[in-house]
Design an enzyme around this catalytic site. Structure first.
Site, mmCIF file in Angstrom:
data_model
loop_
_atom_site.group_PDB
_atom_site.id
_atom_site.type_symbol
_atom_site.label_atom_id
_atom_site.label_comp_id
_atom_site.label_asym_id
_atom_site.label_seq_id
_atom_site.Cartn_x
_atom_site.Cartn_y
_atom_site.Cartn_z
ATOM 1 N N CYS A 50 -5.681 -3.027 2.077
ATOM 2 C CA CYS A 50 -5.837 -3.068 3.676
ATOM 3 C C CYS A 50 -6.981 -3.018 4.282
ATOM 4 C CB CYS A 50 -5.035 -1.882 4.043
ATOM 5 S SG CYS A 50 -4.125 -2.259 5.606
ATOM 6 N N GLU A 91 0.802 -1.297 0.039
ATOM 7 C CA GLU A 91 0.062 -0.022 -0.015
ATOM 8 C C GLU A 91 0.882 1.375 -0.016
ATOM 9 O OE1 GLU A 91 -3.470 2.014 2.603
ATOM 10 O OE2 GLU A 91 -2.588 0.091 3.349
ATOM 11 N N LYS A 149 -8.907 2.816 -2.926
ATOM 12 C CA LYS A 149 -9.424 2.429 -1.445
ATOM 13 C C LYS A 149 -10.611 2.873 -1.188
ATOM 14 C CE LYS A 149 -7.337 1.739 3.178
ATOM 15 N NZ LYS A 149 -6.164 2.022 3.795
#
Length: 550
Positions: A150, A45, A113
């Site tokens: 994540c 990330e 994200k």
């Protein structure tokens, strides 16, 4: 034809802001993947800028340079593996935490994200925009692949949507920081959506970044929940794993890696965090005050294990109150560790300040003022060594002392980093005992008893006045630490703490000390988070605060 996807999982240690350095790491991983004939190289990330970049992502030039580095890397993928890499990405007035899929010299796609964490040490909501576009799958090597980043997999929404869209496998780049409960949290949470039947690959970054440390611990999970531990914790490395479309499972190239647990994991976390802080900020080494007590001894051991004995300078700074035992223990510990040792007597400086302040202090009684002068003279001395020779001063206070304010502002709190900041005193004792019986993986220090037994067994004392003991003004540390865990880590009400049998007056006093010491903690150096809630990024209390639960 059987579908398969051969993947290189790159568990690396990027440096925040070092875009060109991180690009070089990405290129090395790509070349390794090319040599191994993989289909996909997965990096973590926000890899190209580093994580957490915090408000650095609000600097337009930082984002522009990161995006340009992605374009530069894109050209390298011609005739080789695809690359999945994290970067901030600006588009149409919005800023995303993105994963870019690079293939055949082009940006094949981008995933932004969706679940932005906004709790504890995270505040991504204030710097990134969440993705609201429909979910998209990418065909890589003939395999329909879903991508999540994540936090996206800490909730059901994204994995379920990708499964419903027809994803055969899920690739998850992460920057998931370590804390002592993290493995339980990850596996408990992620197993809740394993019922989707979509295998997933979890690739995490490793390394220290200010008050956080990342453990890596990258792994893969099959459709039936079978786990493959691809890489260990607190180490950089790569692993090759193949997704077998027919069997709907992962096939690693090698045996499962082992993870550390218990005190060893906590010690390794502190060691990696300190080492990376020193090395990434390009200090030649560290200097610390070696008192002959357990906190400075454990700090010295962590520093030596992180940096090597040749980069650690221990300085005993005795006053007239320093005992012979402390002088002997400080030297014995430093010699056992193999570090540099010096003694600088602060008595002349104390005498000079006594003379300077004699008129103003006339007709007063000695109190903590004179004690703090000693601590601050030690800080001035250590900072002088730091300024002259470049070594960073490491402070040695523990979480128990920081909580109740038993530390001197501009004295023993003075320095660039505190390796013990999130360890309570009882935990310091346990870590010291453990280190004497084992040497952690990757440690640069010696094996054996590096902390003399007397340092661990003698009553703790600041030695700032005659016959001083910590127990003179604090409850026993097992009592203190239980109260503090309730007040700090668990945010318990006082009634909950009293229900465990603690004395009401003691709890009331400790709560008061905790609140009035907030101004000190705001000025303390950073230190790595290891527990449920650390002072700094995690616990954000007001300085001016009259609330008392008791």
């Amino acid at each position: 034809m059987t579908k398969s996807l051969k993947i290189l999982a790159a568990q690396l240690n990027p440096v925040v802001g070092d875009i060109q350095g991180n690009l070089a790491l990405a290129r090395q991983a790509l070349e390794e993947g090319r040599a191994s004939q993989v289909d996909l190289v997965v990096l973590t990330e926000l890899f190209i800028l580093g994580y957490p970049a915090e408000d650095l992502v609000l600097k337009p030039s930082a984002v522009e340079n990161a995006m340009q580095a992605i374009h530069d890397l894109t050209g390298d993928t011609a005739g080789g593996p695809a690359v999945l890499i994290g970067s901030p990405w600006a588009e149409d007035g919005k800023l995303y935490n993105s994963a870019l899929l690079l293939q055949d010299g082009q940006i094949r796609g981008r995933y932004d994200k969706r679940e932005l964490p906004n709790y504890g040490v995270f505040d991504e909501v204030r710097i990134f925009d969440p993705c609201t576009a429909p979910h998209e799958l990418f065909e890589i090597g003939g395999v329909l692949t879903g991508i999540a980043i994540c936090e996206d997999i800490w909730y059901n929404r994204v994995p379920s949507a990708l499964a419903e869209a027809g994803a055969e496998v899920l690739i998850v780049p992460n920057a998931s920081p370590w804390r002592r409960t993290v493995h339980t949290e990850r596996h408990t949470t992620f197993s809740a959506w394993a019922k989707t039947g979509v295998p997933y690959l979890f690739v995490n970054q490793v390394g220290g970044q200010d008050e956080l440390v990342f453990d890596g611990s990258s792994y893969a999970v099959d459709h039936d929940g079978t786990e493959h531990q691809l890489l260990g914790d607190f180490v950089s490395g790569t692993a090759i794993v193949t997704y077998d479309g027919a069997a709907h499972r992962f096939v690693p190239d090698g045996p499962d890696a082992a993870l550390t647990t218990g005190w060893e994991a906590e010690y390794r976390a502190a060691t990696l965090a300190l080492g990376d802080y020193v090395n990434k900020n390009r200090f030649p080494g560290v200097v610390l005050g070696m008192s002959g007590g357990i906190d400075s001894a454990l700090t010295a051991a962590i520093a030596v294990d992180a940096l090597g004995p040749e980069r650690v300078w221990c300085v005993m700074l005795p006053s007239k109150y320093t005992s012979d035992d402390s002088l002997e223990d400080a030297m014995a510990c430093t010699r056992a560790l193999g570090a540099k040792y010096d003694t600088i007597n602060i008595a002349p400086g104390v005498g000079a300040l006594d003379e300077m302040l004699s008129a103003q202090f006339a007709d007063t009684q000695a109190d903590t003022t004179e004690e703090n002068i000693q601590s601050r003279l030690r800080a001035v001395t250590l900072m002088a060594l730091s300024n002259k020779f470049g070594h960073m001063v490491v402070t040695t206070g523990n979480k128990s002392e920081m909580a109740v304010g038993y530390a001197t502002l501009y004295g023993d709190m003075c320095g660039g980093y505190n390796a013990l900041k999130d360890f309570y005193k009882t935990e310091v004792f346990e870590l010291a005992k453990w280190r004497n019986t084992a040497i952690p993986k990757g440690a640069l220090g010696p094996a054996g008893e590096v902390i003399p037994t007397r340092i661990i067994t003698k009553p703790p004392s600041a030695e700032l006045r005659e016959d001083q003991k910590d127990a003179d003004s604090l409850p026993p540390y097992d009592v203190l630490d239980d109260i503090l865990r309730g007040l700090v880590d668990l945010e318990e009400d006082v009634d909950d703490i009293l229900a465990r049998g603690h004395d009401a007056a003691t709890v009331k006093r400790i709560e008061h000390l905790l609140y009035i010491a907030e101004y000190k903690r705001r000025q303390a150096p950073p230190g790595v988070k290891v527990g449920g809630k650390n002072f700094g990024r995690d616990r954000r209390y007001p300085i001016t605060n009259r609330f008392r639960d008791s």
